[in-house]
Design a protein around this motif. Structure first.
Motif, PDB file in Angstrom:
ATOM      1  N   LEU A   1       0.811  -1.234   0.000  1.00 30.78           N
ATOM      2  CA  LEU A   1       0.000   0.000   0.000  1.00 30.78           C
ATOM      3  C   LEU A   1       0.836   1.272   0.000  1.00 30.78           C
ATOM      4  O   LEU A   1       0.305   2.375   0.115  1.00 30.78           O
ATOM      5  N   TRP A   2       2.160   1.138  -0.123  1.00 28.45           N
ATOM      6  CA  TRP A   2       2.998   2.342  -0.119  1.00 28.45           C
ATOM      7  C   TRP A   2       2.763   3.174  -1.378  1.00 28.45           C
ATOM      8  O   TRP A   2       2.449   2.645  -2.451  1.00 28.45           O
ATOM      9  N   CYS A   3       2.942   4.472  -1.248  1.00 31.96           N
ATOM     10  CA  CYS A   3       2.735   5.395  -2.372  1.00 31.96           C
ATOM     11  C   CYS A   3       3.778   5.138  -3.470  1.00 31.96           C
ATOM     12  O   CYS A   3       4.888   4.698  -3.173  1.00 31.96           O
TER      13      CYS A   3
ATOM     14  N   GLY B   1       6.846   5.709  -5.557  1.00 32.43           N
ATOM     15  CA  GLY B   1       8.057   6.484  -5.279  1.00 32.43           C
ATOM     16  C   GLY B   1       8.521   6.441  -3.833  1.00 32.43           C
ATOM     17  O   GLY B   1       9.570   6.994  -3.502  1.00 32.43           O
ATOM     18  N   CYS B   2       7.766   5.791  -2.967  1.00 32.80           N
ATOM     19  CA  CYS B   2       8.150   5.685  -1.548  1.00 32.80           C
ATOM     20  C   CYS B   2       9.457   4.890  -1.411  1.00 32.80           C
ATOM     21  O   CYS B   2       9.686   3.932  -2.151  1.00 32.80           O
ATOM     22  N   GLY B   3      10.272   5.270  -0.434  1.00 33.36           N
ATOM     23  CA  GLY B   3      11.552   4.574  -0.240  1.00 33.36           C
ATOM     24  C   GLY B   3      11.470   3.337   0.632  1.00 33.36           C
ATOM     25  O   GLY B   3      12.464   2.621   0.784  1.00 33.36           O
TER      26      GLY B   3
ATOM     27  N   TYR C   1       5.616  11.812  10.153  1.00 31.98           N
ATOM     28  CA  TYR C   1       4.591  10.773  10.313  1.00 31.98           C
ATOM     29  C   TYR C   1       3.841  10.688   8.983  1.00 31.98           C
ATOM     30  O   TYR C   1       3.040  11.564   8.667  1.00 31.98           O
ATOM     31  N   GLY C   2       4.096   9.634   8.219  1.00 36.57           N
ATOM     32  CA  GLY C   2       3.454   9.522   6.904  1.00 36.57           C
ATOM     33  C   GLY C   2       2.026   9.021   6.995  1.00 36.57           C
ATOM     34  O   GLY C   2       1.093   9.643   6.484  1.00 36.57           O
ATOM     35  N   MET C   3       1.847   7.887   7.686  1.00 30.65           N
ATOM     36  CA  MET C   3       0.549   7.200   7.662  1.00 30.65           C
ATOM     37  C   MET C   3      -0.577   8.041   8.264  1.00 30.65           C
ATOM     38  O   MET C   3      -1.716   7.988   7.813  1.00 30.65           O
TER      39      MET C   3
ATOM     40  N   GLN D   1      12.920   8.206   1.226  1.00 26.35           N
ATOM     41  CA  GLN D   1      12.112   9.332   0.731  1.00 26.35           C
ATOM     42  C   GLN D   1      10.624   9.082   0.942  1.00 26.35           C
ATOM     43  O   GLN D   1      10.141   7.964   0.747  1.00 26.35           O
ATOM     44  N   CYS D   2       9.941  10.134   1.358  1.00 25.29           N
ATOM     45  CA  CYS D   2       8.484  10.112   1.483  1.00 25.29           C
ATOM     46  C   CYS D   2       7.972  11.278   0.640  1.00 25.29           C
ATOM     47  O   CYS D   2       7.842  12.398   1.135  1.00 25.29           O
ATOM     48  N   PRO D   3       7.734  11.035  -0.645  1.00 28.07           N
ATOM     49  CA  PRO D   3       7.307  12.148  -1.502  1.00 28.07           C
ATOM     50  C   PRO D   3       5.934  12.681  -1.136  1.00 28.07           C
ATOM     51  O   PRO D   3       5.642  13.856  -1.395  1.00 28.07           O
ATOM     52  N   THR D   4       5.107  11.857  -0.518  1.00 29.70           N
ATOM     53  CA  THR D   4       3.712  12.259  -0.282  1.00 29.70           C
ATOM     54  C   THR D   4       3.560  13.173   0.934  1.00 29.70           C
ATOM     55  O   THR D   4       3.101  14.309   0.815  1.00 29.70           O
TER      56      THR D   4
HETATM   57 FE1  SF4 Z   1       5.785   6.175   1.826  1.00 31.04          FE
HETATM   58 FE2  SF4 Z   1       5.268   8.637   2.674  1.00 31.04          FE
HETATM   59 FE3  SF4 Z   1       3.423   7.314   1.259  1.00 31.04          FE
HETATM   60 FE4  SF4 Z   1       4.004   6.594   3.776  1.00 31.04          FE
HETATM   61  S1  SF4 Z   1       3.078   8.531   3.129  1.00 31.04           S
HETATM   62  S2  SF4 Z   1       3.747   5.220   2.021  1.00 31.04           S
HETATM   63  S3  SF4 Z   1       6.235   6.990   3.870  1.00 31.04           S
HETATM   64  S4  SF4 Z   1       5.448   7.988   0.535  1.00 31.04           S
END
Ligand code: SF4
Length: 271
Positions: A16-18, A20-22, A125-127, A200-203
């Protein structure tokens, strides 16, 4: 080309990661390091907390435990003490590990529990929607810091070293071979190992900080990560946003399970 499919639960994919997520890069580096070490899916346990990074345990085909927020290290400590023969890896994030899990983190290091903790540091905090974490860099934006955070960030590597960890390293999702090497070294250490993996967390982070293109975030890692030997010679005034990568600290000390065995001996439990 070597296939790593067997290490992942195909019925749980796609992840379920976006885009481009690292996180996926760091997860793959872990299984590559596990394979290099000759560990098996039956003698290796993956424990995670809560957050984007901690979803990794659900995708990895080992014995896995997806625990409560910030609590991966105490669960992992219990597993290690119950069966010291197991290889126990903790996957955590910057929020999970250094905020709600901060005390577990420093005491796991203090006890030198034989765990390999891989901290996926996406700076936020991404989620839960992009709140600032204790590792969000100073002045960077988050949903809870629309004008930039004023809180100084933790350096998790320095924190682990100060607390008693016996192996501390940092790498990035851009330096994937180097990251794999660092994790392999951590797996080789008999004691508490921390490997900070800058991802990286592009979102959640990138969009807030004018870096929503994952490739640009990786170029930023390429341009700002400095190998430790070069870092040590870099004048403080030239460091700016740069950060050091490599093995940052190594030491040897009795690990927690061995210390407990001594207590059991003293109490006559092994007779
Ligand atoms: Fe990855 Fe950021 Fe998306 Fe979380 S919010 S899945 S860390 S890109």
């Amino acid at each position: 080309m070597r296939s790593f499919e067997k290490y992942f639960r195909q019925n749980r994919l796609p992840h379920l990661w976006c885009p481009g997520c690292g996180n996926g890069i760091a997860m793959k580096a872990i299984v590559q390091a596990v394979e290099r070490k000759g560990f098996t899916q039956d003698n290796t346990v993956i424990v995670s907390g809560i957050g984007c990074s901690s979803r990794a345990s659900g995708y990895m085909d080992f014995d896995t435990l997806h625990t409560a927020h910030g609590r991966a290290i105490p669960f992992a400590t219990g597993i290690k003490l119950a069966n010291p023969e197991l290889n126990v890896i903790v996957i955590t994030g910057d929020g999970d590990c250094t905020a709600i899990g901060g005390n577990h983190f420093i005491h796991g290091a203090r006890r030198n529990v034989d765990l390999t903790v891989v901290l996926f540091n996406n700076d936020i905090y991404g989620m839960t929607g992009g709140q600032a974490s204790p590792m969000t860099p100073l002045n960077k934006k988050a949903t809870t810091a629309p004008y930039g955070t004023v809180d100084r960030p933790f350096d998790a590597c320095h924190l682990a070293q100060a607390a008693g960890a016996t192996f501390v390293a940092r790498s990035t999702a851009y330096h994937v071979t180097h990251l794999t090497d660092m994790i392999e070294k951590g797996l080789s250490n008999k004691g508490f190992s921390l490997i900070e993996a800058v991802v990286q967390c592009p979102t959640a982070y990138g969009r807030k900080n004018k870096m929503s293109d994952p490739s640009k975030m990786m170029m930023w890692m390429r341009d700002n990560a400095v190998m430790k030997a070069a870092w040590d010679k870099l004048p403080a005034g030239d460091r700016g946003e740069k950060f050091e990568i490599g093995v940052l600290y190594e030491d040897q000390y009795t690990d927690y399970a061995a210390a407990y065995e001594e207590v059991i001996d003293k109490a006559g439990g092994n007779k």
